[in-house]
Structures are given as C-alpha cells and as structure tokens.
Design a protein around this motif. Structure first.
Motif, PDB file in Angstrom:
ATOM      1  N   THR A  32       1.032  -1.277   0.000  1.00  0.00           N
ATOM      2  CA  THR A  32      -0.124  -0.019  -0.035  1.00  0.00           C
ATOM      3  C   THR A  32       0.775   1.127  -0.019  1.00  0.00           C
ATOM      4  OG1 THR A  32      -1.899  -1.109   1.112  1.00  0.00           O
ATOM      5  CG2 THR A  32      -1.614   1.416   1.218  1.00  0.00           C
ATOM      6  N   ASP A  33       1.945   1.252   0.570  1.00  0.00           N
ATOM      7  CA  ASP A  33       2.834   2.498   0.773  1.00  0.00           C
ATOM      8  C   ASP A  33       3.572   2.571  -0.804  1.00  0.00           C
ATOM      9  OD1 ASP A  33       2.386   2.971   3.365  1.00  0.00           O
ATOM     10  OD2 ASP A  33       4.239   2.071   4.301  1.00  0.00           O
ATOM     11  N   ILE A  34       3.932   1.585  -1.169  1.00  0.00           N
ATOM     12  CA  ILE A  34       4.394   1.686  -2.344  1.00  0.00           C
ATOM     13  C   ILE A  34       3.390   2.222  -3.510  1.00  0.00           C
ATOM     14  CG2 ILE A  34       5.407   0.366  -4.424  1.00  0.00           C
ATOM     15  CD1 ILE A  34       6.813  -1.505  -2.346  1.00  0.00           C
ATOM     16  N   ILE A  35       2.379   1.893  -3.579  1.00  0.00           N
ATOM     17  CA  ILE A  35       1.305   2.312  -4.522  1.00  0.00           C
ATOM     18  C   ILE A  35       0.901   3.892  -4.168  1.00  0.00           C
ATOM     19  CG2 ILE A  35      -1.123   2.087  -5.013  1.00  0.00           C
ATOM     20  CD1 ILE A  35      -0.637  -0.938  -4.632  1.00  0.00           C
ATOM     21  N   CYS A  36       0.833   4.054  -2.744  1.00  0.00           N
ATOM     22  CA  CYS A  36       0.496   5.458  -2.575  1.00  0.00           C
ATOM     23  C   CYS A  36       1.672   6.398  -3.053  1.00  0.00           C
ATOM     24  CB  CYS A  36      -0.120   5.363  -1.164  1.00  0.00           C
ATOM     25  SG  CYS A  36      -1.571   4.668  -0.793  1.00  0.00           S
ATOM     26  N   SER A  37       2.760   5.906  -2.682  1.00  0.00           N
ATOM     27  CA  SER A  37       3.799   6.869  -2.954  1.00  0.00           C
ATOM     28  C   SER A  37       3.780   7.220  -4.325  1.00  0.00           C
ATOM     29  CB  SER A  37       5.287   6.232  -2.488  1.00  0.00           C
ATOM     30  OG  SER A  37       6.245   7.073  -2.898  1.00  0.00           O
TER      31      SER A  37
END
Length: 153
Positions: free
Chosen positions: A94-99
């Motif tokens: 989720t962090d990778i996608i949202c970044s």
C-alpha cells in the motif's frame, strides 16, 4: 480472483457514476496507464501487479471529485482508503502504491523507482494516445528518455 481484477472491478464500478463521455475518457486513461505500467515494470524487472494497481488508481480522485487540484496528493489518500477497504495489499505494498500516486504529477522530479515508473506510464499514455498533440513541456524530457529506453527514436 486476482488482486488486480478485484481492484479493476472496484474502479469500473466507481467510473459508472460518471457521465458517459467522462467515463469513456477515464476508463481509457486508467487502463492505458495500467497497460503501460505493466510493460515498463516487466522491462525494468519490477513488480508488474503493483505497477498496474497504482496506475488503476492514480487519477481516481480527480475523476470522483471532478477536479485536478492537488489530485495526486489527495489521490494517494483515496488509494490508501480503497486498498484498506478491499484488503488486497500488505501495508508495505500500500505504501509503495500510494507513494507512486502521490508523486505521479511531479514529472520534473526524480523519486523512487515505482514512483518513476508511474510517471513514465502516465507520460506514455498522454503522449502516444494522440500523437498530433504536442508533448507538454513538463513531460518532454521523460518522453524523450522513454523513446530511447523503448528504442523508438
């Protein structure tokens, strides 16, 4: 069902709320960027599924709100909510996608590899969908670099 298919069903249902002309344009763009992201991820040895998922969500805030004002930053928040609700990604994913979504409009800045991939996939869709339009100034360098990377000179 695959995680990408689950996400695409969610996106498709959200886009059904738009007027037909906006829905067609939004669908073409999101799926076009998703395809470009998948191809770039494969070429660059990156996670194709996460790239495709980021691309499917990258402009959802703009489409839902009808505004591109701060759409990348607000879109990252929306993506985090959607991925949490669908429960299809780990916290790290989720962090990778949202970044990637958060940074995708900063075309003149260099960020993490997945952030760069989403920016590049967005440029591919913008620049190749209608080659009669001039390339935007903020996308020109990325477009030139992509043409070199893809052997399109």
């Amino acid at each position: 069902m695959s995680r990408l298919k689950t996400l695409r069903e969610y996106v498709d249902n959200e886009l059904l709320m738009l007027a037909e002309d906006k829905r067609v344009s939004a669908t073409a763009h999101l799926y076009g960027v998703s395809l470009a992201a998948t191809i770039l991820a494969k070429k660059r040895g990156m996670n194709e599924e996460l790239a495709a998922m980021a691309a499917m969500l990258h402009d959802m805030h703009a489409y839902k709100s009808g505004s591109y004002d701060d759409h990348a930053h607000l879109g990252a928040d929306l993506a985090r909510d959607v991925l949490g609700k669908l429960n299809i990604t780990t916290e790290e994913e989720t962090d990778i996608i949202c970044s990637a979504i958060y940074h995708h409009d900063d075309k003149l800045v260099v960020d993490s590899p997945m952030d760069e991939l989403l920016k590049d996939a967005d440029v591919i869709d913008h620049c190749f969908k209608d080659s009669s339009k001039p390339v935007k100034e903020k996308e020109q360098q990325r477009y030139d670099n992509l043409c070199k990377e893809l052997g399109l000179n």
